[in-house]
Design a protein around this motif. Structure first.
Motif, PDB file in Angstrom:
ATOM      1  N   ALA A 169      12.638  20.578  45.771  1.00 22.61           N
ATOM      2  CA  ALA A 169      11.537  21.617  46.612  1.00 22.61           C
ATOM      3  C   ALA A 169      11.367  22.338  47.520  1.00 22.61           C
ATOM      4  N   PRO A 170      10.689  23.149  48.253  1.00 25.56           N
ATOM      5  CA  PRO A 170      11.406  23.578  49.856  1.00 25.56           C
ATOM      6  C   PRO A 170      10.532  22.093  51.006  1.00 25.56           C
ATOM      7  N   PRO A 171      11.785  21.598  51.594  1.00 31.35           N
ATOM      8  CA  PRO A 171      12.195  21.611  52.785  1.00 31.35           C
ATOM      9  C   PRO A 171      10.416  20.478  53.841  1.00 31.35           C
ATOM     10  N   VAL A 172       9.873  19.609  53.948  1.00 31.44           N
ATOM     11  CA  VAL A 172       8.885  19.381  54.732  1.00 31.44           C
ATOM     12  C   VAL A 172       9.144  18.319  55.786  1.00 31.44           C
ATOM     13  N   TRP A 173       8.862  18.999  57.154  1.00 34.72           N
ATOM     14  CA  TRP A 173       8.992  18.337  58.161  1.00 34.72           C
ATOM     15  C   TRP A 173       8.605  16.555  59.034  1.00 34.72           C
ATOM     16  N   VAL A 174       9.368  15.865  58.534  1.00 32.33           N
ATOM     17  CA  VAL A 174       8.807  14.760  58.995  1.00 32.33           C
ATOM     18  C   VAL A 174      10.050  13.896  59.908  1.00 32.33           C
ATOM     19  N   GLY A 175       9.810  14.109  60.751  1.00 28.14           N
ATOM     20  CA  GLY A 175      10.026  13.938  62.205  1.00 28.14           C
ATOM     21  C   GLY A 175      11.611  12.914  62.224  1.00 28.14           C
ATOM     22  N   LEU A 176      11.242  11.838  62.309  1.00 21.99           N
ATOM     23  CA  LEU A 176      12.637  11.134  63.048  1.00 21.99           C
ATOM     24  C   LEU A 176      12.209  10.224  61.600  1.00 21.99           C
ATOM     25  N   LYS A 177      11.692   9.908  60.378  1.00 25.03           N
ATOM     26  CA  LYS A 177      11.519   9.347  59.364  1.00 25.03           C
ATOM     27  C   LYS A 177      13.257   8.744  58.721  1.00 25.03           C
ATOM     28  N   ASN A 178      13.686  10.132  57.964  1.00 18.56           N
ATOM     29  CA  ASN A 178      15.131   9.962  57.627  1.00 18.56           C
ATOM     30  C   ASN A 178      16.201   8.699  58.643  1.00 18.56           C
ATOM     31  N   TRP A 179      15.618   8.973  59.701  1.00 17.92           N
ATOM     32  CA  TRP A 179      16.539   8.270  60.555  1.00 17.92           C
ATOM     33  C   TRP A 179      16.557   7.046  60.787  1.00 17.92           C
ATOM     34  N   SER A 180      14.803   6.584  60.620  1.00 15.67           N
ATOM     35  CA  SER A 180      14.749   5.319  60.592  1.00 15.67           C
ATOM     36  C   SER A 180      15.047   4.788  59.689  1.00 15.67           C
ATOM     37  N   TYR A 181      14.952   5.306  58.302  1.00 11.35           N
ATOM     38  CA  TYR A 181      15.163   5.287  57.415  1.00 11.35           C
ATOM     39  C   TYR A 181      16.726   4.489  56.433  1.00 11.35           C
ATOM     40  N   VAL A 182      17.210   5.340  57.492  1.00 10.89           N
ATOM     41  CA  VAL A 182      18.738   4.957  57.411  1.00 10.89           C
ATOM     42  C   VAL A 182      19.017   3.686  57.851  1.00 10.89           C
ATOM     43  N   PHE A 183      18.534   3.392  59.458  1.00 12.39           N
ATOM     44  CA  PHE A 183      19.291   2.799  59.899  1.00 12.39           C
ATOM     45  C   PHE A 183      18.609   1.327  59.758  1.00 12.39           C
ATOM     46  N   ASN A 184      17.506   1.325  59.450  1.00 10.77           N
ATOM     47  CA  ASN A 184      16.225  -0.313  59.089  1.00 10.77           C
ATOM     48  C   ASN A 184      16.034  -0.081  57.495  1.00 10.77           C
ATOM     49  N   ASP A 185      16.362   0.228  57.197  1.00 11.81           N
ATOM     50  CA  ASP A 185      15.741   0.249  55.247  1.00 11.81           C
ATOM     51  C   ASP A 185      17.555   0.641  54.189  1.00 11.81           C
ATOM     52  N   ASN A 236      25.767   8.812  47.797  1.00 18.45           N
ATOM     53  CA  ASN A 236      25.038   8.035  47.208  1.00 18.45           C
ATOM     54  C   ASN A 236      23.249   8.507  47.500  1.00 18.45           C
ATOM     55  N   LEU A 237      23.201   8.368  48.813  1.00 20.08           N
ATOM     56  CA  LEU A 237      21.850   9.364  49.203  1.00 20.08           C
ATOM     57  C   LEU A 237      21.943  10.952  48.811  1.00 20.08           C
ATOM     58  N   GLY A 238      22.525  11.728  48.739  1.00 21.45           N
ATOM     59  CA  GLY A 238      22.761  12.935  48.930  1.00 21.45           C
ATOM     60  C   GLY A 238      22.609  13.733  46.900  1.00 21.45           C
ATOM     61  N   PHE A 239      23.453  12.899  46.868  1.00 19.33           N
ATOM     62  CA  PHE A 239      24.275  13.231  45.352  1.00 19.33           C
ATOM     63  C   PHE A 239      23.288  12.327  44.463  1.00 19.33           C
ATOM     64  N   GLN A 240      22.794  11.495  44.484  1.00 19.18           N
ATOM     65  CA  GLN A 240      22.526   9.881  43.520  1.00 19.18           C
ATOM     66  C   GLN A 240      21.016   9.762  43.561  1.00 19.18           C
ATOM     67  N   ARG A 241      20.207   9.907  44.797  1.00 17.88           N
ATOM     68  CA  ARG A 241      19.132   9.686  45.042  1.00 17.88           C
ATOM     69  C   ARG A 241      18.510  10.706  45.227  1.00 17.88           C
ATOM     70  N   PHE A 242      19.696  12.170  45.507  1.00 16.63           N
ATOM     71  CA  PHE A 242      18.569  13.416  45.956  1.00 16.63           C
ATOM     72  C   PHE A 242      17.837  13.487  47.356  1.00 16.63           C
ATOM     73  N   ASP A 243      18.573  12.737  48.601  1.00 14.59           N
ATOM     74  CA  ASP A 243      17.542  12.137  49.388  1.00 14.59           C
ATOM     75  C   ASP A 243      18.887  13.769  50.503  1.00 14.59           C
ATOM     76  N   THR A 244      18.439  14.574  50.412  1.00 12.37           N
ATOM     77  CA  THR A 244      19.000  15.155  51.595  1.00 12.37           C
ATOM     78  C   THR A 244      19.257  14.945  52.640  1.00 12.37           C
ATOM     79  N   GLY A 245      17.610  14.734  53.076  1.00 19.97           N
ATOM     80  CA  GLY A 245      18.139  13.745  54.494  1.00 19.97           C
ATOM     81  C   GLY A 245      18.863  12.657  54.890  1.00 19.97           C
ATOM     82  N   ALA A 246      18.238  12.369  55.167  1.00 24.35           N
ATOM     83  CA  ALA A 246      18.870  11.095  54.514  1.00 24.35           C
ATOM     84  C   ALA A 246      20.701  10.967  55.011  1.00 24.35           C
ATOM     85  N   ALA A 247      21.107  11.744  54.141  1.00 20.26           N
ATOM     86  CA  ALA A 247      22.580  11.964  53.955  1.00 20.26           C
ATOM     87  C   ALA A 247      22.822  12.506  54.679  1.00 20.26           C
TER      88      ALA A 247
END
Length: 321
Positions: A59-75, A280-291
């Motif tokens: 899907a087209p990328p959607v701006w989420v700001g610092l959400k990916n950074w917060s997820y990686v460092f906190n969750d 794991n993030l980019g190719f198993q969870r398809f979370d390119t932003g967090a990767a």
């Protein structure tokens, strides 16, 4: 008056000459500039861009700001264990590989007979494919059926769990890295053979012992190579992926096949590294932003380590270098 009227044409000719020289230089640099732009600058800028996007690759990328950074460092539960393991490997594995490489290089240069045979024997493990070498090591160090533990038990020594024991998994990877020390051995051998013999002779005349000759003659001469080995070792270890992944899979019993469940970083996340989390993030969870966030952290750490080592190079290199 004539000199005044001739000055502008002369100035224009000089500017034209400089322009031609600049274009000529740019032409010679163009292959590198194109490669830098395509394979480094564009991927880096894209990684920064996608780190602020929610993007699954479809899907087209959607701006989420610092959400990916917060997820990686906190969750994201795998990030901090992977970072700790990677830093441990950088500190321990790189140091031991450099020391072991220097030691083997010194040993081979001192051998008078059969040096070529020993050099070949030490270099051959480096040529082994990483997957095959890691699988062989895990089977050899299998705590139940491996020949290494069988020999240790037969002589009354404790038999570790190796890749199945969280306390021994990273040391086992370090042993595997030391087994494939052939690349550093060859580099250090070339540097050691290049040390002027006159300096050794002068040191011996002054009564210098073996350690003193190494400290004041050998090390100052090979210090640029030591710095090179440390920097390249840090960068390579920050990208350590294949060996810990294969070791964890084989030790956990997941060698191949579909439908098998695999816990990343087995045992107890001790073989998990930062590049594994990117996969794991980019190719198993398809979370390119967090990767992309994890990739940028890895890039920043590698650059920081390299900058620190380059600034501290006086500790490796002599004043003449």
């Amino acid at each position: 008056m004539a000199a005044t009227t001739l000055h502008p044409p002369a100035s224009r000719a000089l500017r034209a000459k400089r322009r031609r020289s600049a274009l000529r230089t740019l032409g010679f640099l163009s292959p590198w500039l194109i490669g830098f732009a395509v394979f480094f600058a564009y991927p880096l800028v894209s990684t920064v861009y996608f780190s602020f996007m929610e993007y699954d690759g479809f899907a087209p990328p959607v701006w989420v700001g610092l959400k990916n950074w917060s997820y990686v460092f906190n969750d994201y539960a795998l990030f901090w264990p992977a970072l700790r393991n990677t830093l441990w490997l950088v500190a321990v594995m790189v140091s031991l590989r450099v020391l072991f490489g220097i030691g083997i290089g010194l040993l081979i240069t001192k051998i008078k007979t059969g040096a070529g045979v020993y050099r070949t024997l030490f270099y051959l493990p480096y040529l082994a494919p990483p997957v095959a070498a890691t699988m062989s090591f895990v089977f050899l160090l299998n705590p139940g059926t491996g020949p290494v533990n069988t020999v240790l038990e037969s002589v009354g020594l404790p038999a570790p769990g190796w890749f199945t024991d969280p306390a021994w998994s990273k040391p086992s990877l370090t042993v595997l890295a030391l087994w494939g020390i052939g690349d550093l051995m060859v580099i250090f051998m070339a540097a050691l053979l290049d040390v002027p013999k006159e300096q050794y002779e002068a040191a011996e005349l002054d009564g210098a012992r073996a350690w003193q000759r190494f400290r004041y003659v050998t090390f100052p001469n090979i210090s640029p190579i030591v710095l090179f080995a440390v920097i390249t070792g840090v960068i390579a270890t920050m990208q350590y992926y294949t060996e810990p992944l294969v070791a964890a899979k084989v030790a956990s019993g997941v060698i191949g096949g579909s439908g098998q469940q695999f816990e990343p970083g087995y045992p107890d996340k001790t073989t998990l590294t930062v590049p594994q989390t990117i996969y794991n993030l980019g190719f198993q969870r398809f979370d390119t932003g967090a990767a992309c966030v994890v990739a940028l952290v890895l890039f920043a750490l590698a650059m920081a380590f390299t900058a620190i080592l380059m600034r501290r190079r006086s500790g490796f290199m002599s004043a003449e270098d």
